[in-house]
Scaffold this active site. Sequence first.
Site, PDB file in Angstrom:
ATOM      1  N   CYS B  93       0.837  -1.206   0.000  1.00 35.44           N
ATOM      2  CA  CYS B  93       0.000   0.000   0.000  1.00 35.44           C
ATOM      3  C   CYS B  93       0.874   1.259   0.000  1.00 35.44           C
ATOM      4  O   CYS B  93       1.474   1.564  -1.026  1.00 35.44           O
ATOM      5  CB  CYS B  93      -0.975  -0.037   1.169  1.00 35.44           C
ATOM      6  SG  CYS B  93      -2.337   1.131   0.985  1.00 35.44           S
ATOM      7  N   HIS B 224      -3.491  -5.494   1.128  1.00 33.13           N
ATOM      8  CA  HIS B 224      -2.821  -5.702   2.420  1.00 33.13           C
ATOM      9  C   HIS B 224      -2.800  -7.182   2.817  1.00 33.13           C
ATOM     10  O   HIS B 224      -3.739  -7.653   3.470  1.00 33.13           O
ATOM     11  CB  HIS B 224      -3.568  -4.935   3.514  1.00 33.13           C
ATOM     12  CG  HIS B 224      -3.338  -3.463   3.499  1.00 33.13           C
ATOM     13  ND1 HIS B 224      -2.398  -2.835   4.293  1.00 33.13           N
ATOM     14  CD2 HIS B 224      -3.938  -2.476   2.792  1.00 33.13           C
ATOM     15  CE1 HIS B 224      -2.424  -1.525   4.073  1.00 33.13           C
ATOM     16  NE2 HIS B 224      -3.358  -1.285   3.169  1.00 33.13           N
ATOM     17  N   GLU B 226      -1.092  -8.521   5.146  1.00 35.30           N
ATOM     18  CA  GLU B 226      -0.989  -8.646   6.611  1.00 35.30           C
ATOM     19  C   GLU B 226      -2.368  -8.587   7.267  1.00 35.30           C
ATOM     20  O   GLU B 226      -2.521  -8.967   8.417  1.00 35.30           O
ATOM     21  CB  GLU B 226      -0.042  -7.582   7.180  1.00 35.30           C
ATOM     22  CG  GLU B 226      -0.620  -6.204   7.404  1.00 35.30           C
ATOM     23  CD  GLU B 226      -0.781  -5.377   6.128  1.00 35.30           C
ATOM     24  OE1 GLU B 226      -0.579  -5.921   5.018  1.00 35.30           O
ATOM     25  OE2 GLU B 226      -1.140  -4.181   6.241  1.00 35.30           O
TER      26      GLU B 226
END
Lengths: 228, 276
Positions: B93, B224, B226
């Site tokens: 990002c 993302h 994560e």
Amino acid sequence: MRKEKKGYHTGNVTTDGKKVSVKMELWVRLKVVDLVARTAIMTLIDKLDLGDDLAGLVHYSYWAMNASGGDFERVLEEVDRVIQMDSAFTNQNKHIYSLMVTDERARALHRGSLELEKDYPLEDGSSNESSLGGIFAVDCLVREMDDMRERGFEARLNERLEGVTVSGLKAGAMWRLLVHAVDAAAARKIARKMAVTRSRREGLLLNPHYQLLEIVSVAQLGNGGVGA
Amino acid sequence: MPHEFKDKVAVIQFPGVNCEYETVAAVRSVGLDAGLFRWNDDPALLDGSRAIILPGGFSYQDRIRAGVVAAKDAIMGKLGELAKEGTPLLGICNGAQVLVESGFIPGLHWERVDLALAPNVMADREGYYCKWVYLKKEESRCHWTRTYLEGEVVPVPVSHAEGRFVTDDRDIIESMKENGQIVLRYCSSRGEIDVSFPVNPNGSVENIAGVCNPEGNVLAMMPHPERATWMRQVPEDLHGEWGRKRRGAVGSIDAMLVEGPGRRIFTSLLEAREPV
């Protein structure tokens, strides 16, 4: 001559009965510390090593538009009323602005407390005449290609204006770069180098893959004000 | 007190990022050691690090333009050196925006800015967009995605206002295609490439969600991973296989703690580096 010009300002619609289309610009900047401008200055000087070229920098939000719906004064008054009320354009708590008619026939008409012709803060804090020698102010407009927000701003204004309509709105960030240069052509070249991001080590203010640069004016400072 | 990152994964903490802690947690979830590395610590401490990740957030508050100020930081010079030596480097990002503004991605001409991550273009809306989307893994030699099968559909959330990969040079796109640098593309839950919103959530050219450098060790991705590392992060109403798994996990803590669809980005670091 003076009288004739005044007639354009306050005259009714137009002599041929059509409504006047008024070209206007709105420049807005923070009256408190502008962290975007400070970051730009620090990045240009400390990270891109342009401290010898950069004498100062001011960052404005900018809009240009055509407005119609009456004479110059009436249109200016109505647009001024709306931009003062709508925080998408100005917030009186933190902004100062200059709303001006840029049409040649009524160039003196203006609202707001921002004096663009005196807004040349030098990074070293100096302001006397001698310190301005060799400094040029280059006004660089950065806009996005196909900026969807421009239509949004235009619609927003037209929803709020009474009896006035705006069209052809352009929006962007205006960067006033104060640069040391031997002449206007050199100043323009330096400003372009500062603005257009070509690589990690060159350019900051726009990415040419989706943004456009328009250098709208280059003016030499000193000699009792802004020179040609 | 700064410490060395030899054999560790360094997550770079620029001022304004906000995904660094969950990124460290995601790396640790695959059994690797990871820690935060402040942007102004001694870059030499990064020598020998296993990998480097630029996390999401708003470095320098997105002032001037997302990612551009961090791109000019001295630490990026060091990351460039390490990347050229083959160290895996991932930008998520805002980290992807930094890599693009640094000219590390696409990296066809080192440090030359050949791409932009422009404001989203979406139907009937503008600005920030946060939603789970589907990615298709394309054929590529990218280090970071080699644990996924070619053509596999991977749901991962996006969360950005400026995620539209664009260039004014069509040859760049063609070169990226020829080199297998377009690693991840937005697709439907069935893997169909559809250019329209919301399948393509930001108007990215060629539905690009992730781009690697020609050598494959540097990846810039807008979604993302994560935030998709554990099953508990997956929304129950997600379409496809991962949605079914998530609904099946309701009521079981153990089932909630198994890997989510994004974890294999980090699992890739368990495999030996390929020489660049």
